[in-house]
Design an enzyme around this catalytic site. Structure first.
Site, short mmCIF file in Angstrom:
data_model
loop_
_atom_site.label_atom_id
_atom_site.label_comp_id
_atom_site.label_asym_id
_atom_site.label_seq_id
_atom_site.Cartn_x
_atom_site.Cartn_y
_atom_site.Cartn_z
CB CYS A 189 -0.67 2.28 4.33
SG CYS A 189 -2.30 2.43 3.74
CG ASP A 190 3.59 1.97 4.95
OD1 ASP A 190 2.87 1.66 5.52
OD2 ASP A 190 3.17 -0.08 4.37
CB CYS A 218 -0.95 0.14 1.44
SG CYS A 218 -1.88 0.98 1.55
#
Length: 301
Positions: free
Chosen positions: A139-140, A136
């Site tokens: 997200c990261d 992701c």
């Protein structure tokens, strides 16, 4: 604990939430069970440009709007993992959750469980998740600001993630096993104009390097079999999905890949059980087809 609903929906992605909205508007009670985050895979997309009515919107914002609309219509949404499904002698269906401690029963059951990320299946992959390996970019990605990363995959999700990461990272490699991308051509053409993105085509990841953290990967060219090592701080994997249909095994018919076999109206081989969205057999898996599935399943009798 036991409750009765007209419709129970497993999954709170676009298909499930749309089904809930249409069920509620038809003045029927609806329960949505979701084991992870509201919105499904689309909630992780930084930019959605192909949903009618919105020229540009983030996946998380669109998911929030669907969620709020469902709640406003009186839909019950519970963050619980469905653990078991039973078909009762009278034709109703019972859905168990919270390790079989909670039981709800319904007339109609809609499966909208979506898909999960497919993994490379290489040594160290599991060990280094969260230590350089991610599925992701939304997200990261911020953790890799000004660093060197690679995206593996050739679909639209891989291309979108490479574009997102190019605005954060010093260098982005885009690795794909074929010589052409499966994703949107317009997006692929845009990536060619971004100076810090480098395409590595006709190549596969053969080995992951690093012990306590990712340090790089070894690639193999699919034509020449030549190997190449690239140093990396992060590796983002986008090589497809696997349907989240374990709860339905032995209950409804599935194809060889684990997708629920369903007609265009979402009907499965079990009366009163429907499948909507990415978890079912279909030619096109897009946001718009997921919401369409949710609508059709909710209105089917």
């Amino acid at each position: 604990m036991s409750d009765f609903y007209d419709t129970i929906i497993i999954g709170a992605g676009p298909a499930g939430l749309t089904a809930a909205i249409y069920t509620a508007r038809n003045e029927k009670s609806a329960l949505v069970l979701e084991s992870a985050g509201i919105g499904g895979q689309i909630s992780l997309s930084p930019l959605v440009e192909n949903y009618p009515g919105f020229e540009k919107i983030s996946g998380s914002e669109l998911s929030d709007k669907l969620y709020e609309q469902a709640l406003a219509l009186g839909v019950t949404i519970a963050i619980e993992e469905a653990s078991r499904i039973e078909v009762n002698p009278d034709g109703t269906k019972s859905v168990y959750s919270e390790a079989d401690q909670v039981k709800r029963t319904c007339r109609k059951l809609i499966i909208a469980t979506g898909q999960k990320h497919r993994k490379l299946g290489l040594d160290k992959e599991e060990k280094l998740i969260g230590r350089g390996i991610s599925y992701c970019a939304v997200c990261d990605g911020p953790f890799f600001k000004n660093k060197t990363v690679a995206v593996v995959g050739g679909g639209s999700s891989a291309l979108q993630s490479a574009k997102l990461l190019s605005g954060l990272c010093q260098k982005v490699y885009l690795i794909h096993r074929r010589d052409e991308f499966r994703g949107e051509q317009k997006l692929a053409n845009e990536l060619k104009q971004i100076p810090n993105i480098e395409f590595i085509l006709k190549s596969t990841v053969e080995q992951i390097e690093g012990d306590s953290a990712l340090t790089g990967v070894i690639l193999t060219n699919t034509d020449t079999k030549e190997k190449r090592t690239i140093a990396l701080d992060g590796l983002f994997i986008y090589i497809g999905h696997i349907p989240n249909n374990d709860i339905c095994k032995g209950l409804v018919d599935m194809d060889d890949y684990g997708y629920i076999i369903a007609a265009e109206d979402g009907r499965t081989n079990i009366d009163g059980i429907y499948a909507a969205g990415d978890c079912r057999t279909k030619a096109v898996r897009q946001l718009t087809t997921a919401t369409a599935d949710g609508t059709v399943c909710a209105l089917a009798e």
